[in-house]
Design an enzyme around this catalytic site. Structure first.
Site, short mmCIF file in Angstrom:
data_model
loop_
_atom_site.label_atom_id
_atom_site.label_comp_id
_atom_site.label_asym_id
_atom_site.label_seq_id
_atom_site.Cartn_x
_atom_site.Cartn_y
_atom_site.Cartn_z
N HIS A 163 0.71 -1.37 0.02
CA HIS A 163 -0.04 -0.05 -0.04
C HIS A 163 0.90 1.30 -0.27
CE1 HIS A 163 -3.61 2.33 0.36
NE2 HIS A 163 -4.41 1.52 0.87
N ASP A 384 -11.39 -5.91 -17.98
CA ASP A 384 -11.75 -7.05 -18.77
C ASP A 384 -10.33 -7.15 -19.56
OD1 ASP A 384 -12.59 -8.60 -20.78
OD2 ASP A 384 -14.30 -7.06 -21.55
#
Length: 452
Positions: A163, A384
């Site tokens: 992070h 996608d």
């Protein structure tokens, strides 16, 4: 229920496709705060490509090649974070050592396990293997990918990221670059920009706000909860569909039912129920923090392509009794949630960064504190690589302090918001009971047997 068995290949290090710069880069004073020295994770499930021939387009191969191409542009991710002696400052050694990649196969179909992927994701350890020695923040790989092929031709993509390198917005920029390169683009449409100095403390630093979200010097109050309850803390996940959200809105006066966003509404409801479930002393101070994006809200102008952490989490405090009293409406919690979000401005951000340097990067205060992060509009649900959008995409689990909100479409095509929590088991059950008072018959789902 089918028992999952996962056969993993040995973890491999993926390096940039082409040689990259060997240099040392400083992280910002938002990146390297103590509370961000953690691992983030996302998980996505995909069906088999409709026009695919078995073996023709191996998702592990596609994603691995896209990762190597993307690391050419985002080469700091292929390096290692180091800590310097000056104010515990973090830097990235861009040495090209690479990121971890695991290729795996499971003996199940997506239909067999789809309800076990949603929070609290009981299959997380199978679908995102914790490679020994990889979980640290310092001197460890900064990314871990696992692609698990399923017997139906679908697959699961699980990713863990350091992070300190980025927030979810920055991570999505990296992930969308992978998507573009996997589908034939010559370079990312948004080129990465480092420039972490734009979010560093002033010289000289000057704290101009009270930052309740951080511990003060010597404050060890968070250890009380950890000492008593850490051995029984369990992950929980709740789904809120249209019926649940409508039921919660009905607890507001009719003229205010559409004055607050769905995120604000759910935050207020979850916070109120969480405090009541914890059963603190009525005179205890409780607090809520809403994560606010500096970049998305144009609080500080950042260059296009910046992918570092760019958020603040202003905390608002109140007495526990103000949330626990039955006569105190949901509206009270909503007003405090709104105050937290509205507190974020440029001076608040700069004051927070100055505090990090002046106070030695204090931890987030986690005793009777709760932080909510809205990831419902970060684009996870649109990733996608060529197999279509994910059936599910989100954050698999929360922490005792931080809850994330992600969304996906259920089998009816409805938007559903998933909220992750981590609480002691008995507290989690009390939380579910309190939540039931708001949603009535439309009880949010906590069990992994729930239907997508």
């Amino acid at each position: 229920m089918v028992e999952i068995k996962v056969k993993r290949h040995e973890p491999a290090l993926i390096v940039p496709e082409n040689p990259t710069k060997n240099e040392t880069l400083e992280l910002s004073d938002i990146d390297d705060q103590q509370g961000v020295r953690v691992q983030g994770a996302v998980i996505m499930s995909f069906k088999r490509r409709s026009n695919s021939i078995k073996g023709e387009d191996d998702p592990a191969k596609v994603i691995k090649e896209a990762l190597a191409k993307t690391l050419h542009y985002y080469y700091p991710f292929a390096g290692r974070v180091r800590e310097t002696g000056h104010h515990r400052k973090l830097v990235v050694d861009c040495n090209g050592e690479g990121v971890l990649f695991i290729e795996a196969d499971a003996n199940v179909t997506l239909n067999d396990i789809q309800t076990q992927i949603i929070p609290p994701c009981p299959l997380l350890d199978d679908l995102l293997f914790d490679v020994p020695g990889s979980t640290g923040i310092i001197d460890c790989p900064l990314l871990l990918f696992q692609v698990t092929r399923l017997t139906c031709g679908g697959h699961i993509l699980a990713i863990r990221f350091n992070h300190t390198m980025c927030d979810m917005l920055g991570f999505m920029q990296f992930l969308y670059a992978m998507v573009e390169l996997s589908r034939g683009a010559h370079k990312p449409s948004v080129m990465p920009v480092w420039q972490r100095e734009v979010l560093c403390a002033r010289d000289p630093p000057k704290v101009t706000y009270t930052h309740h979200e951080y511990e003060k010097g010597g404050d060890k109050s968070h250890e009380v909860m950890n000492k008593d309850e850490s051995n029984i803390i369990v992950p929980g996940g709740f789904l809120f569909g249209p019926e649940e959200i409508k039921a919660i809105r009905n607890h507001l006066p009719s003229h205010l039912q559409h004055s607050y966003s769905t995120f604000e509404l759910l935050c207020a409801c979850v916070w109120k129920c969480r405090v009541k479930a914890l059963q603190p002393d009525p005179e205890d101070t409780v607090q809520v923090s809403m994560t606010v994006s500096v970049r998305e809200n144009n609080i500080i102008l950042l260059p296009s392509g910046y992918y570092g952490n760019s958020f603040v989490s202003p905390a608002i405090t109140t007495k526990a009794k103000n949330l626990m009293m039955s006569e105190n409406s949901l509206l009270y919690a909503l007003k405090l949630v709104k105050q937290s979000r509205n507190r974020a401005n440029e001076e608040y951000v700069r004051s927070m960064m100055d505090l990090m340097v002046m106070e030695g990067r204090p931890k987030y205060k986690d005793h009777l504190s709760w932080m909510a992060t809205n990831l419902t509009r970060k684009g996870l649900e649109f990733v996608d690589f060529g197999w279509g959008k994910p059936v599910y995409s989100g954050v698999p689990r929360g922490t005792s302090l931080v809850s994330t909100f992600t969304r996906f479409k259920n089998g009816k095509g409805q938007d559903v918001i998933a909220v992750v929590l981590c609480l002691p088991n008995e507290v989690l059950l009390r939380f579910q009971n309190e939540l039931g008072k708001f949603v009535g018959d439309f009880s949010p789902l906590i069990s992994p047997t729930s239907k997508l």
